[in-house]
Design a protein around this motif. Structure first.
Motif, PDB file in Angstrom:
ATOM      1  N   VAL A  80      45.750  49.081  36.012  1.00 18.46           N
ATOM      2  CA  VAL A  80      45.395  48.033  36.871  1.00 18.46           C
ATOM      3  C   VAL A  80      45.364  46.601  36.147  1.00 18.46           C
ATOM      4  CG1 VAL A  80      43.605  47.463  38.537  1.00 18.46           C
ATOM      5  CG2 VAL A  80      44.588  49.649  38.547  1.00 18.46           C
ATOM      6  N   GLN A  81      45.913  45.671  36.741  1.00 21.24           N
ATOM      7  CA  GLN A  81      45.881  44.362  35.930  1.00 21.24           C
ATOM      8  C   GLN A  81      45.138  43.323  36.899  1.00 21.24           C
ATOM      9  OE1 GLN A  81      50.026  43.631  35.386  1.00 21.24           O
ATOM     10  NE2 GLN A  81      50.295  44.558  33.679  1.00 21.24           N
ATOM     11  N   ASN A  82      45.404  43.498  38.251  1.00 19.39           N
ATOM     12  CA  ASN A  82      44.731  42.147  39.083  1.00 19.39           C
ATOM     13  C   ASN A  82      43.390  42.446  39.599  1.00 19.39           C
ATOM     14  OD1 ASN A  82      47.040  40.783  38.570  1.00 19.39           O
ATOM     15  ND2 ASN A  82      48.209  42.083  39.842  1.00 19.39           N
ATOM     16  N   LEU A  83      42.984  43.579  39.646  1.00 14.46           N
ATOM     17  CA  LEU A  83      41.508  44.116  40.056  1.00 14.46           C
ATOM     18  C   LEU A  83      40.658  44.443  39.178  1.00 14.46           C
ATOM     19  CD1 LEU A  83      42.879  46.032  43.000  1.00 14.46           C
ATOM     20  CD2 LEU A  83      42.304  43.761  43.406  1.00 14.46           C
ATOM     21  N   LYS A  84      39.481  44.368  39.531  1.00 14.63           N
ATOM     22  CA  LYS A  84      38.064  44.585  38.596  1.00 14.63           C
ATOM     23  C   LYS A  84      37.004  45.258  39.236  1.00 14.63           C
ATOM     24  CE  LYS A  84      36.579  39.762  38.552  1.00 14.63           C
ATOM     25  NZ  LYS A  84      36.255  38.454  37.876  1.00 14.63           N
ATOM     26  N   GLU A  85      36.266  45.850  38.597  1.00 17.95           N
ATOM     27  CA  GLU A  85      34.721  46.349  39.242  1.00 17.95           C
ATOM     28  C   GLU A  85      34.021  45.382  39.733  1.00 17.95           C
ATOM     29  OE1 GLU A  85      32.669  49.045  36.747  1.00 17.95           O
ATOM     30  OE2 GLU A  85      34.548  49.554  35.484  1.00 17.95           O
ATOM     31  N   GLY A  86      33.307  45.725  41.003  1.00 16.52           N
ATOM     32  CA  GLY A  86      32.369  44.857  41.616  1.00 16.52           C
ATOM     33  C   GLY A  86      33.167  44.007  42.617  1.00 16.52           C
ATOM     34  N   GLN A  87      34.398  43.880  42.808  1.00 20.32           N
ATOM     35  CA  GLN A  87      34.980  43.146  43.895  1.00 20.32           C
ATOM     36  C   GLN A  87      34.951  43.705  45.164  1.00 20.32           C
ATOM     37  OE1 GLN A  87      38.967  42.674  41.863  1.00 20.32           O
ATOM     38  NE2 GLN A  87      38.786  40.613  42.116  1.00 20.32           N
ATOM     39  N   ARG A  88      34.505  43.061  46.156  1.00 18.10           N
ATOM     40  CA  ARG A  88      34.603  43.280  47.516  1.00 18.10           C
ATOM     41  C   ARG A  88      35.999  43.422  48.305  1.00 18.10           C
ATOM     42  NH1 ARG A  88      32.486  39.806  50.359  1.00 18.10           N
ATOM     43  NH2 ARG A  88      31.201  41.021  51.789  1.00 18.10           N
ATOM     44  N   VAL A  89      36.440  44.384  48.912  1.00 16.80           N
ATOM     45  CA  VAL A  89      37.970  44.512  49.221  1.00 16.80           C
ATOM     46  C   VAL A  89      38.018  45.171  50.688  1.00 16.80           C
ATOM     47  CG1 VAL A  89      38.562  44.690  46.820  1.00 16.80           C
ATOM     48  CG2 VAL A  89      38.216  46.858  48.121  1.00 16.80           C
TER      49      VAL A  89
END
Length: 351
Positions: A80-89
């Motif tokens: 996974v390149q464009n997302l990270k932990e903690g993001q609201r989605v």
């Protein structure tokens, strides 16, 4: 989170949902693991709960329903390149193949091999965690609530309907059916610059709410004559675009009657019968364009942008909120109190 478990609301047989403890899914290399925060209850969920099938999609084993969803990323796969932990989605619920003629043409909503959440045999998101492919997960603005993010899914149907219907700013629209999809379609039309939006329904309470969603004129079919009101509102011309969201044969007929010469009709609602009588003479005489609308494609970025700066509060359609333990109660409420119920929101991880 290896060997960890989560709670899930599982449809084990018709009209029977039970809370079960299941394993938390492990995200694949191209997936993220999401803690589910809010899920809207959709009419398709209710149909599977009551009848066990929609057309050729048949519930043959226990299934988790729910597909209108938002949450938080808690783990990411290695690639996974464009997302990270903690993001609201917000989550787009259909994983398509990317290889068929429809996917390659950009109309991936027509992919025959789509894996769509809560469409048999695929589980949905009335559960605490779900693993989703990276390209189906969209970060939401800081100021956007989990509820609005979950409503991006039905709102996308409205966005696709006005796109298919080629709505231009300044045009007039009639929407047959002021259920949740009719409401969000009205909001989408308003945000796109529709000058006049006529909402049609049998329930005055829904028509009252519709005015908060961008509807400028209402027709209550229990009290009003469609032809008389349409003539009054459009000076006998008819509307530029008529959209059917009720799933009713009469509503389909009403769209053809209501649209002007050279106008467009978009059919969103799925009628209980496959074949609906239509006035072919009117279709020909008016030279009407008729379009089917199936789900949506490429709508999430646009829908998120529209909702992040909208003058309309789309959460107005939320009438009830339930915990996941109350999922069965939520279904029963939706079935038995249609007059007072629009969109029910369920919170698998607590509000």
């Amino acid at each position: 989170m290896a060997n960890a478990t989560m709670d899930a609301a599982v449809l084990t047989e018709l009209k029977h949902i039970e809370l079960q403890e299941l394993g938390i899914p492990a995200p694949k290399d191209n997936e993220v693991l999401i803690r589910v925060r809010a899920v809207g209850l959709c009419g398709s969920d209710i149909h599977y709960y009551e009848h066990g099938r929609i057309g050729g999609y048949v519930v043959e084993k226990p299934i988790i329903l729910g597909h209108e969803v938002s949450g938080d990323i808690v783990a990411v796969g290695e690639k996974v390149q464009n997302l990270k932990e903690g993001q609201r989605v917000a989550i787009e619920p259909g994983a398509t193949c990317g290889e068929c003629e429809h996917c390659k043409a950009g109309r991936y909503n027509l992919c025959p091999d789509v894996e769509f959440l809560a469409t048999p045999p695929y589980d949905g998101v009335f559960c605490e965690y779900v693993a989703m492919r990276e390209d189906l997960v969209f970060p939401i603005p800081d100021g956007m609530s989990y509820e609005t993010a979950a409503l991006v899914e039905p709102f996308s149907v409205g966005v696709h309907a006005i796109t298919r219907g080629r709505l231009d700013a300044g045009e007039s629209v009639i929407i047959m059916g002021m259920g949740p999809i009719g409401m969000v379609t009205a909001a989408a039309a308003k945000m796109a610059g529709a000058r006049q939006i006529i909402g049609v329904d049998l329930e005055q309470s829904r028509l009252n709410t519709a005015k908060e969603m961008g509807v400028t004129h209402t027709i209550n079919l229990r009290e009003d004559d469609l032809a008389q009101k349409l003539n009054e509102f459009t000076a006998g011309r008819g509307v530029d675009l008529a959209i059917e969201t009720a799933g009713s044969p009469k509503a389909v007929q009403g769209t053809i009657f209501s649209v002007r010469k050279g106008g467009r009709v978009a059919i969103v609602g799925m009628s209980p019968q496959d074949e609906v009588p239509m006035n072919v003479a009117q279709i020909i005489d008016k030279e009407i364009d008729i379009m089917g609308v199936f789900r949506y494609h490429h709508t999430y970025p646009k829908a998120l942008e529209m909702l992040s700066k909208a003058e309309i509060n789309i959460e107005t359609i939320i009438t009830d909120k339930y915990t996941m333990e109350q999922t069965a109660d939520a279904f029963e409420k939706a079935i038995h109190d249609k007059t007072n119920t629009l969109k029910i929101m369920i919170y698998p991880s607590g509000e």
